[in-house]
Design an enzyme around this catalytic site. Structure first.
Site, PDB file in Angstrom:
ATOM      1  N   GLN A  76      10.088  66.224   7.296  1.00 44.73           N
ATOM      2  CA  GLN A  76       8.730  65.811   6.958  1.00 44.73           C
ATOM      3  C   GLN A  76       8.754  64.565   6.074  1.00 44.73           C
ATOM      4  O   GLN A  76       7.700  64.013   5.770  1.00 44.73           O
ATOM      5  CB  GLN A  76       8.018  66.953   6.222  1.00 44.73           C
ATOM      6  CG  GLN A  76       7.840  68.212   7.067  1.00 44.73           C
ATOM      7  CD  GLN A  76       7.322  69.372   6.248  1.00 44.73           C
ATOM      8  OE1 GLN A  76       8.065  69.983   5.484  1.00 44.73           O
ATOM      9  NE2 GLN A  76       6.049  69.700   6.405  1.00 44.73           N
ATOM     10  N   HIS A 101       6.785  63.018  10.309  1.00 48.86           N
ATOM     11  CA  HIS A 101       5.674  62.243   9.742  1.00 48.86           C
ATOM     12  C   HIS A 101       5.907  60.744   9.813  1.00 48.86           C
ATOM     13  O   HIS A 101       5.203  59.983   9.155  1.00 48.86           O
ATOM     14  CB  HIS A 101       5.424  62.673   8.294  1.00 48.86           C
ATOM     15  CG  HIS A 101       4.923  64.079   8.170  1.00 48.86           C
ATOM     16  ND1 HIS A 101       4.971  64.799   6.984  1.00 48.86           N
ATOM     17  CD2 HIS A 101       4.361  64.910   9.094  1.00 48.86           C
ATOM     18  CE1 HIS A 101       4.460  66.006   7.194  1.00 48.86           C
ATOM     19  NE2 HIS A 101       4.094  66.092   8.462  1.00 48.86           N
ATOM     20  N   CYS A 119       0.455  47.787  13.732  1.00 45.88           N
ATOM     21  CA  CYS A 119      -0.883  47.211  13.613  1.00 45.88           C
ATOM     22  C   CYS A 119      -1.861  48.093  14.371  1.00 45.88           C
ATOM     23  O   CYS A 119      -1.704  48.322  15.574  1.00 45.88           O
ATOM     24  CB  CYS A 119      -0.913  45.781  14.169  1.00 45.88           C
ATOM     25  SG  CYS A 119      -2.562  45.031  14.134  1.00 45.88           S
ATOM     26  N   CYS A 176      -3.732  45.699  17.336  1.00 43.70           N
ATOM     27  CA  CYS A 176      -3.102  45.282  18.595  1.00 43.70           C
ATOM     28  C   CYS A 176      -1.940  46.168  19.016  1.00 43.70           C
ATOM     29  O   CYS A 176      -1.459  46.061  20.142  1.00 43.70           O
ATOM     30  CB  CYS A 176      -2.628  43.827  18.502  1.00 43.70           C
ATOM     31  SG  CYS A 176      -1.195  43.579  17.411  1.00 43.70           S
ATOM     32  N   CYS A 178      -1.133  40.865  10.531  1.00 40.16           N
ATOM     33  CA  CYS A 178      -0.253  41.080  11.674  1.00 40.16           C
ATOM     34  C   CYS A 178       0.210  39.732  12.240  1.00 40.16           C
ATOM     35  O   CYS A 178      -0.631  38.868  12.536  1.00 40.16           O
ATOM     36  CB  CYS A 178      -0.990  41.878  12.737  1.00 40.16           C
ATOM     37  SG  CYS A 178      -0.065  42.075  14.281  1.00 40.16           S
ATOM     38  N   CYS A 184      -1.642  39.390  15.958  1.00 36.34           N
ATOM     39  CA  CYS A 184      -3.082  39.184  16.152  1.00 36.34           C
ATOM     40  C   CYS A 184      -3.794  38.638  14.923  1.00 36.34           C
ATOM     41  O   CYS A 184      -5.000  38.394  14.967  1.00 36.34           O
ATOM     42  CB  CYS A 184      -3.740  40.486  16.591  1.00 36.34           C
ATOM     43  SG  CYS A 184      -3.739  41.776  15.312  1.00 36.34           S
ATOM     44  N   SER A 230       7.502  73.145   0.584  1.00 36.45           N
ATOM     45  CA  SER A 230       6.579  74.208   0.213  1.00 36.45           C
ATOM     46  C   SER A 230       5.813  74.706   1.424  1.00 36.45           C
ATOM     47  O   SER A 230       5.091  75.700   1.343  1.00 36.45           O
ATOM     48  CB  SER A 230       5.581  73.702  -0.840  1.00 36.45           C
ATOM     49  OG  SER A 230       4.763  72.684  -0.288  1.00 36.45           O
TER      50      SER A 230
END
Length: 292
Positions: free
Chosen positions: A117, A135, A143, A146, A194, A197, A237
């Protein structure tokens, strides 16, 4: 809906929390099968990266949610200013004894795949193979506008060039790599854009609070739990469903669940073996018994 089954107690006994008493029992059980591993933030606390919750399960910090990050350019400026400072410490973190022990147990064939995780990449830096980052990873940036991606070090160089006089320092570090900053330090930070873009909708390639783990990733982990001989939880946990669901799945199958973590978890009643000591203390001892 299927009912949870209590784990089969015939193969193990519960482990006392006393110092040193559990390593022998844990090692005996580890030798009996090949284990799928699920790790959480407690794996990295000894590396200087705090977990989200204290020993009593209370959340230490309130992280930014995905909804907040996507809500405005001001929110993204705040995130990247804090992350830019926090990254300077996070990327210097090194694997600890718990990470190294998992790597060695995998080399010995005791541990199979690892689902983590954590987003810090410390398992891989310790040499662990076949790690699924449930995760995501702070080492990658994407981005939202795009879909292009780039490595975090590359983005860090871009931010450094755009903020040449930004010298804020902090001794704090959070599990997701950012820090708390004064508003004056946030507003003078130039938000990265980015390269593809030129939009400011960049974010780390991680699952934020309020977001969902990608379906393909969940399906991959579900298949691993469906095939595993046993599941060991290290340093988690299990407060969020993304990890807890796999423990419940293992319990429904009736395969043994072992939990090693300081503090309570949401699945303690499902564990056939439970150690309440920190993983960085238990795992090296466990490894020594396995190899004895």
């Amino acid at each position: 809906m299927s009912q949870l089954r209590s784990p089969d107690q015939s193969w193990a006994r519960r482990v006392p929390a006393g110092p040193g008493a559990d390593a022998t029992v844990l090692a005996e059980q580890l030798r009996s099968r090949r284990w799928l591993v699920l790790t959480g933030a407690g794996m990295s606390t000894a590396s200087g990266i705090p977990d989200y919750r204290g020993p009593d399960g209370t959340r230490r910090v309130q992280p930014m949610t995905i909804q907040e990050l996507r809500s405005s350019s001001a929110a993204r400026q705040r995130y990247w200013a804090r992350s830019y400072v926090g990254w300077q410490r996070l990327h210097r973190a090194r694997p600890n004894a718990a990470h190294r022990a998992v790597t060695e147990l995998q080399r010995l064939g005791v541990v199979d795949r690892v689902i983590t995780q954590n987003v810090d990449g410390l398992h891989q830096r310790a040499g662990t193979r076949q790690v699924i980052e449930l995760h995501g990873s702070l080492a990658r940036v994407v981005c939202d506008h795009c879909g292009d991606g780039l490595p975090r070090p590359e983005l860090d160089a871009m931010m450094r060039a755009a903020n040449p006089s930004y010298t804020v320092t902090s001794d704090e570090i959070r599990p997701d790599g950012d820090v708390a900053l004064d508003e004056v330090d946030v507003t003078r930070f130039v938000t990265p854009r980015c390269p593809g873009c030129n939009h400011d909708r960049l974010r780390p390639d991680v699952v934020f609070f309020g977001d969902s783990v990608p379906r393909e990733r969940v399906e991959t982990c579900t298949a691993l739990v469906a095939a595993c001989e046993g599941l060991v939880v290290l340093g988690s946990s299990l407060a969020v469903m993304s990890g807890l669901r796999f423990v419940r799945q293992a319990a429904r199958r009736g395969v043994p669940v072992m939990i090693i973590t300081a503090g309570p978890t949401r699945a303690d009643e499902l564990a056939a073996v439970r150690s309440h000591r920190p993983v960085e203390q238990v795992l090296p001892q466990l490894l020594a018994h396995v190899t004895a």
